[in-house]
Write an enzyme that holds these catalytic residues in place. Structure first.
Site, PDB file in Angstrom:
ATOM      1  N   LYS A  39      -3.064   8.247  -0.078  1.00 53.76           N
ATOM      2  CA  LYS A  39      -1.873   7.293   0.147  1.00 53.76           C
ATOM      3  C   LYS A  39      -1.862   6.743  -1.391  1.00 53.76           C
ATOM      4  O   LYS A  39      -2.791   6.413  -2.080  1.00 53.76           O
ATOM      5  CB  LYS A  39      -2.452   6.191   0.786  1.00 53.76           C
ATOM      6  CG  LYS A  39      -1.385   4.708   1.028  1.00 53.76           C
ATOM      7  CD  LYS A  39      -2.155   3.833   2.098  1.00 53.76           C
ATOM      8  CE  LYS A  39      -2.911   2.833   1.577  1.00 53.76           C
ATOM      9  NZ  LYS A  39      -2.398   2.060   0.337  1.00 53.76           N
ATOM     10  N   ASP A  55       2.889   3.708  -0.138  1.00 51.41           N
ATOM     11  CA  ASP A  55       2.841   2.705   0.513  1.00 51.41           C
ATOM     12  C   ASP A  55       3.439   1.279  -0.259  1.00 51.41           C
ATOM     13  O   ASP A  55       2.258   0.674  -0.984  1.00 51.41           O
ATOM     14  CB  ASP A  55       1.403   2.577   0.850  1.00 51.41           C
ATOM     15  CG  ASP A  55       0.725   1.053   1.466  1.00 51.41           C
ATOM     16  OD1 ASP A  55       1.714   0.351   2.017  1.00 51.41           O
ATOM     17  OD2 ASP A  55      -0.391   0.893   1.456  1.00 51.41           O
ATOM     18  N   LYS A 109       5.306  -0.951   0.928  1.00 52.59           N
ATOM     19  CA  LYS A 109       5.718  -2.160   1.802  1.00 52.59           C
ATOM     20  C   LYS A 109       6.845  -2.967   1.224  1.00 52.59           C
ATOM     21  O   LYS A 109       6.627  -3.942   1.127  1.00 52.59           O
ATOM     22  CB  LYS A 109       4.185  -3.165   1.715  1.00 52.59           C
ATOM     23  CG  LYS A 109       3.075  -2.504   2.267  1.00 52.59           C
ATOM     24  CD  LYS A 109       2.091  -3.529   2.373  1.00 52.59           C
ATOM     25  CE  LYS A 109       0.700  -2.947   2.793  1.00 52.59           C
ATOM     26  NZ  LYS A 109      -0.166  -2.033   1.667  1.00 52.59           N
ATOM     27  N   ASP A 163      12.715  -7.211   1.633  1.00 50.62           N
ATOM     28  CA  ASP A 163      13.761  -7.872   0.993  1.00 50.62           C
ATOM     29  C   ASP A 163      14.977  -7.825   1.757  1.00 50.62           C
ATOM     30  O   ASP A 163      14.989  -7.676   2.966  1.00 50.62           O
ATOM     31  CB  ASP A 163      14.016  -7.103  -0.294  1.00 50.62           C
ATOM     32  CG  ASP A 163      14.528  -8.151  -1.339  1.00 50.62           C
ATOM     33  OD1 ASP A 163      15.347  -8.902  -1.103  1.00 50.62           O
ATOM     34  OD2 ASP A 163      14.159  -7.729  -2.729  1.00 50.62           O
ATOM     35  N   ASN A 168      20.295  -5.003   2.198  1.00 52.11           N
ATOM     36  CA  ASN A 168      21.107  -4.017   1.260  1.00 52.11           C
ATOM     37  C   ASN A 168      20.269  -3.714   0.198  1.00 52.11           C
ATOM     38  O   ASN A 168      20.186  -2.535  -0.352  1.00 52.11           O
ATOM     39  CB  ASN A 168      22.323  -4.883   0.788  1.00 52.11           C
ATOM     40  CG  ASN A 168      22.952  -3.888  -0.294  1.00 52.11           C
ATOM     41  OD1 ASN A 168      23.574  -2.902   0.129  1.00 52.11           O
ATOM     42  ND2 ASN A 168      23.336  -4.268  -1.333  1.00 52.11           N
ATOM     43  N   THR A 187      -4.092  -6.085   7.936  1.00 52.17           N
ATOM     44  CA  THR A 187      -5.426  -5.952   8.581  1.00 52.17           C
ATOM     45  C   THR A 187      -6.334  -7.055   7.898  1.00 52.17           C
ATOM     46  O   THR A 187      -7.357  -7.176   8.349  1.00 52.17           O
ATOM     47  CB  THR A 187      -5.967  -4.482   8.570  1.00 52.17           C
ATOM     48  OG1 THR A 187      -5.854  -3.862   7.213  1.00 52.17           O
ATOM     49  CG2 THR A 187      -5.546  -3.680   9.662  1.00 52.17           C
ATOM     50  N   ARG A 229     -11.834   2.054  -0.057  1.00 56.26           N
ATOM     51  CA  ARG A 229     -13.011   1.719  -0.706  1.00 56.26           C
ATOM     52  C   ARG A 229     -14.284   2.598   0.124  1.00 56.26           C
ATOM     53  O   ARG A 229     -15.151   3.109  -0.670  1.00 56.26           O
ATOM     54  CB  ARG A 229     -13.389   0.459  -0.650  1.00 56.26           C
ATOM     55  CG  ARG A 229     -12.355  -0.319  -1.802  1.00 56.26           C
ATOM     56  CD  ARG A 229     -12.494  -1.953  -1.561  1.00 56.26           C
ATOM     57  NE  ARG A 229     -11.504  -2.106  -0.635  1.00 56.26           N
ATOM     58  CZ  ARG A 229     -11.174  -3.303  -0.013  1.00 56.26           C
ATOM     59  NH1 ARG A 229     -11.521  -4.477  -0.787  1.00 56.26           N
ATOM     60  NH2 ARG A 229     -10.500  -3.384   1.030  1.00 56.26           N
TER      61      ARG A 229
HETATM   62  O1  C5P Z   1     -10.184  -0.035   0.518  1.00 62.24           O
HETATM   63  P1  C5P Z   1      -9.732  -0.099   2.134  1.00 62.24           P
HETATM   64  O2  C5P Z   1     -10.311   0.993   3.188  1.00 62.24           O
HETATM   65  O3  C5P Z   1      -9.687  -1.610   2.731  1.00 62.24           O
HETATM   66  O4  C5P Z   1      -8.174   0.024   1.631  1.00 62.24           O
HETATM   67  C1  C5P Z   1      -7.072   0.137   2.829  1.00 62.24           C
HETATM   68  C2  C5P Z   1      -5.696   0.486   2.341  1.00 62.24           C
HETATM   69  O5  C5P Z   1      -4.881   0.206   3.301  1.00 62.24           O
HETATM   70  C3  C5P Z   1      -5.432  -0.285   1.059  1.00 62.24           C
HETATM   71  O6  C5P Z   1      -4.681   0.299   0.318  1.00 62.24           O
HETATM   72  C4  C5P Z   1      -4.386  -1.430   1.680  1.00 62.24           C
HETATM   73  O7  C5P Z   1      -3.320  -1.891   0.657  1.00 62.24           O
HETATM   74  C5  C5P Z   1      -3.822  -0.843   2.715  1.00 62.24           C
HETATM   75  N1  C5P Z   1      -3.175  -1.388   3.953  1.00 62.24           N
HETATM   76  C6  C5P Z   1      -3.833  -2.379   4.552  1.00 62.24           C
HETATM   77  N2  C5P Z   1      -3.544  -3.126   5.744  1.00 62.24           N
HETATM   78  C7  C5P Z   1      -2.270  -2.898   6.005  1.00 62.24           C
HETATM   79  C8  C5P Z   1      -1.374  -1.960   5.215  1.00 62.24           C
HETATM   80  C9  C5P Z   1      -2.048  -1.363   4.153  1.00 62.24           C
HETATM   81  O8  C5P Z   1      -5.253  -2.608   4.245  1.00 62.24           O
HETATM   82  N3  C5P Z   1      -1.930  -3.551   6.994  1.00 62.24           N
END
Ligand code: C5P
Length: 233
Positions: free
Chosen positions: A33, A60, A62, A65, A68, A120, A212
């Site tokens: 990702k 990713d 996201k 906006d 268009n 999340t 992480r």
């Molecule tokens: O480090 P960690 O496991 O928390 O990373 C989760 C990844 O998923 C991050 O890159 C974060 O931007 C992404 N993400 C998220 N929640 C969402 C969408 C994407 O944590 N709803």
């Protein structure tokens, strides 16, 4: 049935750090990702480099906006050979439909398009108090998922804890991509709605996104393989 896979969130600040990290994976090519940090730092070149190395890519960014603008941005992204990209379902059904149009290439092909429901890191309390959404977080997530399905999207991003109810509302083939994954013995950090790879498998999500717990591990390859063993089996 959809394929289960582990996607590594490569949240690094440079191409060099990312490629050094990916160099550790000598006997496998994980699904990667690329999020805002890396994309803003290294641009389309890093997408091409990682793709040329044989990895699948979830871009990713996201998008959120007016329809268009999102349509035109998606049309630019469609020229990159990524496997999955995303937007915020909060942008409305019209925005999601426009995105799908922009993403579809002249030959009819396109990457998977996934909508973020509620991040999340968002708790129900904050969603209600700060965003003034007077519904439960679960009802909000299911409604956003239904909107995404109505717009023709392939699935949603949500917590693994919510994947079961999304599948129930939108069908087994509707893809769930789920960050918020932690090992039972690991740190949660800024995530709120979290669970383990093994539990995510039981609930029936399609993809787990893990950052992480893999990127900051002493042995990232071992951490990735532990995720695969728990989640894919
Ligand atoms: O480090 P960690 O496991 O928390 O990373 C989760 C990844 O998923 C991050 O890159 C974060 O931007 C992404 N993400 C998220 N929640 C969402 C969408 C994407 O944590 N709803």
């Amino acid at each position: 049935m959809n394929q289960r896979d582990v996607i590594i969130a490569c949240d690094f600040s440079s191409a060099e750090a990312t490629l050094a990290f990916l160099d550790k994976f000598t006997d496998c090519k994980p699904f990667v990702k690329i999020g805002m940090e890396l994309y803003y730092a290294a641009g389309p070149a890093i997408v091409k480099e990682i793709k040329d190395r044989g990895h699948k890519i979830f871009l990713d960014l996201k998008l959120h906006d007016i329809p268009n603008t999102v349509k035109k941005a998606m049309s630019v992204l469609s020229k990159m050979d990524v496997d999955m990209c995303n937007l915020h379902a909060a942008g409305t059904i019209d925005m999601m439909k426009a995105a799908l149009e922009g993403l579809t290439r002249p030959d009819g092909t396109r990457p998977l398009l996934i909508a973020v429901t509620q991040l999340t890191s968002t708790s129900e309390e904050r969603m209600q108090k700060e965003l003034l959404i007077n519904a439960s977080i679960n009802d909000t997530i299911v409604k956003y998922a239904q909107n995404a399905k109505q717009a023709g999207l392939d699935g949603v991003v949500c917590s693994p804890l919510e994947a079961g109810m999304v599948k129930e509302a939108c069908g087994a083939e509707f893809v769930t991509v789920t960050p918020g994954v932690r090992f039972a013995d690991g740190e949660v950090g800024d995530q709120v709605r979290v669970t383990t790879p093994a539990r995510a498998k039981e609930i029936g999500t399609d993809y787990i996104v893990v950052g992480r717990p893999i990127t900051q591990a002493e042995d990232p390859v071992a951490a990735y393989k532990r995720c695969v063993a728990e989640f894919v089996g």
